[in-house]
Design a protein around this motif. Structure first.
Motif, PDB file in Angstrom:
ATOM      1  N   THR A  81     -44.462  23.062  -1.499  1.00 24.98           N
ATOM      2  CA  THR A  81     -45.921  22.941  -1.535  1.00 24.98           C
ATOM      3  C   THR A  81     -46.610  24.177  -0.954  1.00 24.98           C
ATOM      4  O   THR A  81     -47.839  24.221  -0.900  1.00 24.98           O
ATOM      5  N   PHE A  82     -45.827  25.171  -0.499  1.00 21.45           N
ATOM      6  CA  PHE A  82     -46.438  26.398   0.041  1.00 21.45           C
ATOM      7  C   PHE A  82     -47.193  27.091  -1.099  1.00 21.45           C
ATOM      8  O   PHE A  82     -46.677  27.260  -2.203  1.00 21.45           O
ATOM      9  N   SER A  83     -48.449  27.465  -0.835  1.00 20.20           N
ATOM     10  CA  SER A  83     -49.317  27.861  -1.945  1.00 20.20           C
ATOM     11  C   SER A  83     -50.331  28.948  -1.584  1.00 20.20           C
ATOM     12  O   SER A  83     -51.410  29.016  -2.166  1.00 20.20           O
ATOM     13  N   TYR A  94     -50.650  38.393  -4.678  1.00 20.15           N
ATOM     14  CA  TYR A  94     -49.412  37.778  -4.197  1.00 20.15           C
ATOM     15  C   TYR A  94     -49.664  36.280  -4.103  1.00 20.15           C
ATOM     16  O   TYR A  94     -50.648  35.844  -3.496  1.00 20.15           O
ATOM     17  N   ALA A  95     -48.805  35.491  -4.717  1.00 22.51           N
ATOM     18  CA  ALA A  95     -48.991  34.038  -4.690  1.00 22.51           C
ATOM     19  C   ALA A  95     -47.657  33.356  -4.445  1.00 22.51           C
ATOM     20  O   ALA A  95     -46.616  33.775  -4.965  1.00 22.51           O
ATOM     21  N   GLU A  96     -47.710  32.295  -3.637  1.00 24.81           N
ATOM     22  CA  GLU A  96     -46.500  31.529  -3.355  1.00 24.81           C
ATOM     23  C   GLU A  96     -46.234  30.513  -4.461  1.00 24.81           C
ATOM     24  O   GLU A  96     -47.132  30.141  -5.224  1.00 24.81           O
ATOM     25  N   ALA A  97     -44.991  30.056  -4.519  1.00 25.41           N
ATOM     26  CA  ALA A  97     -44.516  29.275  -5.663  1.00 25.41           C
ATOM     27  C   ALA A  97     -45.258  27.974  -5.876  1.00 25.41           C
ATOM     28  O   ALA A  97     -45.389  27.496  -7.008  1.00 25.41           O
ATOM     29  N   GLY A  98     -45.765  27.369  -4.804  1.00 27.62           N
ATOM     30  CA  GLY A  98     -46.441  26.088  -4.933  1.00 27.62           C
ATOM     31  C   GLY A  98     -47.886  26.186  -5.373  1.00 27.62           C
ATOM     32  O   GLY A  98     -48.524  25.160  -5.654  1.00 27.62           O
ATOM     33  N   ALA A  99     -48.428  27.387  -5.466  1.00 32.96           N
ATOM     34  CA  ALA A  99     -49.817  27.560  -5.912  1.00 32.96           C
ATOM     35  C   ALA A  99     -49.926  27.181  -7.381  1.00 32.96           C
ATOM     36  O   ALA A  99     -49.074  27.527  -8.201  1.00 32.96           O
ATOM     37  N   PRO A 123     -50.590  22.622 -16.688  1.00 35.54           N
ATOM     38  CA  PRO A 123     -50.491  21.919 -15.401  1.00 35.54           C
ATOM     39  C   PRO A 123     -49.202  22.264 -14.667  1.00 35.54           C
ATOM     40  O   PRO A 123     -48.264  21.474 -14.616  1.00 35.54           O
ATOM     41  N   SER A 124     -49.176  23.439 -14.090  1.00 35.23           N
ATOM     42  CA  SER A 124     -47.936  23.924 -13.485  1.00 35.23           C
ATOM     43  C   SER A 124     -48.221  24.683 -12.201  1.00 35.23           C
ATOM     44  O   SER A 124     -49.267  25.317 -12.050  1.00 35.23           O
ATOM     45  N   SER A 125     -47.257  24.626 -11.303  1.00 32.66           N
ATOM     46  CA  SER A 125     -47.245  25.545 -10.171  1.00 32.66           C
ATOM     47  C   SER A 125     -46.771  26.900 -10.671  1.00 32.66           C
ATOM     48  O   SER A 125     -46.197  27.028 -11.761  1.00 32.66           O
ATOM     49  N   LEU A 126     -46.982  27.932  -9.863  1.00 34.50           N
ATOM     50  CA  LEU A 126     -46.511  29.259 -10.240  1.00 34.50           C
ATOM     51  C   LEU A 126     -44.990  29.259 -10.386  1.00 34.50           C
ATOM     52  O   LEU A 126     -44.450  29.851 -11.328  1.00 34.50           O
ATOM     53  N   GLY A 127     -44.293  28.600  -9.457  1.00 40.21           N
ATOM     54  CA  GLY A 127     -42.836  28.564  -9.534  1.00 40.21           C
ATOM     55  C   GLY A 127     -42.351  27.956 -10.831  1.00 40.21           C
ATOM     56  O   GLY A 127     -41.452  28.493 -11.492  1.00 40.21           O
ATOM     57  N   GLY A 128     -42.950  26.844 -11.227  1.00 42.29           N
ATOM     58  CA  GLY A 128     -42.564  26.206 -12.487  1.00 42.29           C
ATOM     59  C   GLY A 128     -42.894  27.071 -13.683  1.00 42.29           C
ATOM     60  O   GLY A 128     -42.124  27.140 -14.656  1.00 42.29           O
ATOM     61  N   ALA A 129     -44.028  27.758 -13.631  1.00 41.10           N
ATOM     62  CA  ALA A 129     -44.429  28.621 -14.740  1.00 41.10           C
ATOM     63  C   ALA A 129     -43.465  29.789 -14.905  1.00 41.10           C
ATOM     64  O   ALA A 129     -43.112  30.170 -16.030  1.00 41.10           O
ATOM     65  N   ILE A 130     -43.023  30.371 -13.786  1.00 40.69           N
ATOM     66  CA  ILE A 130     -42.054  31.471 -13.853  1.00 40.69           C
ATOM     67  C   ILE A 130     -40.710  30.952 -14.354  1.00 40.69           C
ATOM     68  O   ILE A 130     -40.068  31.570 -15.211  1.00 40.69           O
ATOM     69  N   PHE A 131     -40.280  29.826 -13.834  1.00 38.62           N
ATOM     70  CA  PHE A 131     -39.001  29.215 -14.219  1.00 38.62           C
ATOM     71  C   PHE A 131     -38.905  29.066 -15.739  1.00 38.62           C
ATOM     72  O   PHE A 131     -37.895  29.402 -16.353  1.00 38.62           O
ATOM     73  N   GLY A 132     -39.968  28.562 -16.370  1.00 42.17           N
ATOM     74  CA  GLY A 132     -39.955  28.329 -17.809  1.00 42.17           C
ATOM     75  C   GLY A 132     -40.716  29.356 -18.616  1.00 42.17           C
ATOM     76  O   GLY A 132     -40.931  29.170 -19.811  1.00 42.17           O
ATOM     77  N   ALA A 189     -42.085  33.146  -4.362  1.00 36.44           N
ATOM     78  CA  ALA A 189     -43.399  33.756  -4.536  1.00 36.44           C
ATOM     79  C   ALA A 189     -43.293  34.854  -5.586  1.00 36.44           C
ATOM     80  O   ALA A 189     -42.195  35.162  -6.063  1.00 36.44           O
ATOM     81  N   ALA A 190     -44.428  35.425  -5.939  1.00 33.56           N
ATOM     82  CA  ALA A 190     -44.424  36.511  -6.926  1.00 33.56           C
ATOM     83  C   ALA A 190     -45.620  37.417  -6.725  1.00 33.56           C
ATOM     84  O   ALA A 190     -46.644  37.017  -6.162  1.00 33.56           O
ATOM     85  N   GLU A 191     -45.464  38.644  -7.203  1.00 32.15           N
ATOM     86  CA  GLU A 191     -46.580  39.583  -7.276  1.00 32.15           C
ATOM     87  C   GLU A 191     -47.014  39.667  -8.729  1.00 32.15           C
ATOM     88  O   GLU A 191     -46.185  39.851  -9.631  1.00 32.15           O
ATOM     89  N   LEU A 192     -48.324  39.532  -8.957  1.00 33.52           N
ATOM     90  CA  LEU A 192     -48.883  39.594 -10.300  1.00 33.52           C
ATOM     91  C   LEU A 192     -49.851  40.763 -10.408  1.00 33.52           C
ATOM     92  O   LEU A 192     -50.587  41.062  -9.468  1.00 33.52           O
TER      93      LEU A 192
END
Length: 301
Positions: A81-83, A94-99, A123-132, A189-192
């Motif tokens: 849930t870190f966001s 810079y955004a954390e995976a739960g954002a 309807p996705s968190s950043l982590g889920g969006a990167i994953f898929g 997390a990721a840098e965009l």
């Protein structure tokens, strides 16, 4: 490993959590253990512990494209849930995976930055969006990434190592990534890299896309989003509709009458209903058009 030992180590852990309540499809049994992780610095210790104690684990984002078996999950569901979101350069975020993608888009627009607006409504968190490698309207998340901060989970050595990986090492493809293929990377997390531009026009794009989604997608019923990837040069939804499957109902799940690439839970669906309907769709489309549909949803059985 018993419950008391795990609870002593991680006080926030919960026991016997309904996966129906954690996923948008509202299917699934109970997770033996479940933990919300609010700080990304905690992830390494949790993963190290479950590796050393041979506890199966699954990283669950916002649960919008994941379908669990009615048997549940005999292990630990880890819900990041870190966001935090921050501007780190003039046009880098810079955004954390739960954002959520929604929050990142709005953060960018508030700083005059564009590029993500076509992903609105996913309807996705950043982590889920990167994953898929989530995408829409000709834009995918890969095209916006500079690097991804991950934990590499080595099951053989029972070790966890933090890495920052450039996108050319992450094997992105259509609705795919190295993380999705190998399942031993946990996104932190990721840098965009976005761009400056006309935010008024971008905000109008967001409004237009959200209106289109509301008209086209069955947002009023539980679903796991698009079930199948679009075959090259084809639309999975159109193939399913042309095959005469729109509205087909098995048990408590149904091919959406609004968009045929959605399966909706009409109130009392089961995992078995879902799998049976998915198989029926794949079989029929193959017979009629010679096309093999590939699931986009993550199925945990």
């Amino acid at each position: 490993m018993n419950d008391s030992d795990l609870k002593k180590k991680f006080p926030a852990i919960k026991h016997d959590v309904s996966l129906q309540e954690q996923t948008s499809m509202h299917l699934g049994g109970l997770a033996k253990w479940f933990i919300d992780v609010s700080e990304k610095e905690s992830m390494e210790g949790i993963l190290q512990y479950v590796l050393e104690h041979s506890i199966p684990f699954f990283i669950l984002g916002e649960g919008y494209n994941t379908v669990f078996s009615d048997k549940g999950f005999e292990g630990l569901i880890i819900h990041p849930t870190f966001s935090d979101i921050a501007l780190i350069k003039d046009d880098h975020i810079y955004a954390e995976a739960g954002a959520s993608l929604t929050d990142i888009i709005q953060f960018g627009l508030s700083h005059g930055l564009l590029g993500m607006e076509k992903l609105c409504g996913i309807p996705s968190s950043l982590g889920g969006a990167i994953f898929g490698n989530a995408g829409a309207y000709g834009v995918d998340i890969r095209s916006l990434l500079v690097s991804v901060e991950v934990l590499y989970v080595d099951h053989d050595k029972e070790s966890v190592q933090k890495e920052t990986m450039p996108i050319d090492e992450l094997d992105f493809g259509y609705r795919s990534s190295k993380m999705k293929k190998q399942r031993n990377y946990v996104i932190l997390a990721a840098e965009l890299h976005l761009r400056q531009g006309d935010t008024d026009a971008a905000r109008q794009t967001v409004k237009d896309i959200l209106t289109k989604r509301a008209l086209k997608h069955p947002l009023d019923k539980p679903s796991a989003g698009c079930v199948f990837k679009n075959p090259k040069g084809e639309s999975a939804g159109m193939l399913i509709e042309k095959a005469g499957l729109k509205g087909l109902k098995i048990g408590g799940v149904q091919v959406s009458e609004k968009h045929a690439n959605f399966i909706v839970n009409v109130g009392d669906g089961t995992f078995e209903d879902y799998i049976t309907l998915v198989d029926q769709i794949k079989k029929t489309v193959k017979e009629k058009f010679g096309v093999n549909l590939e699931e986009e949803n993550i199925i945990v059985s």
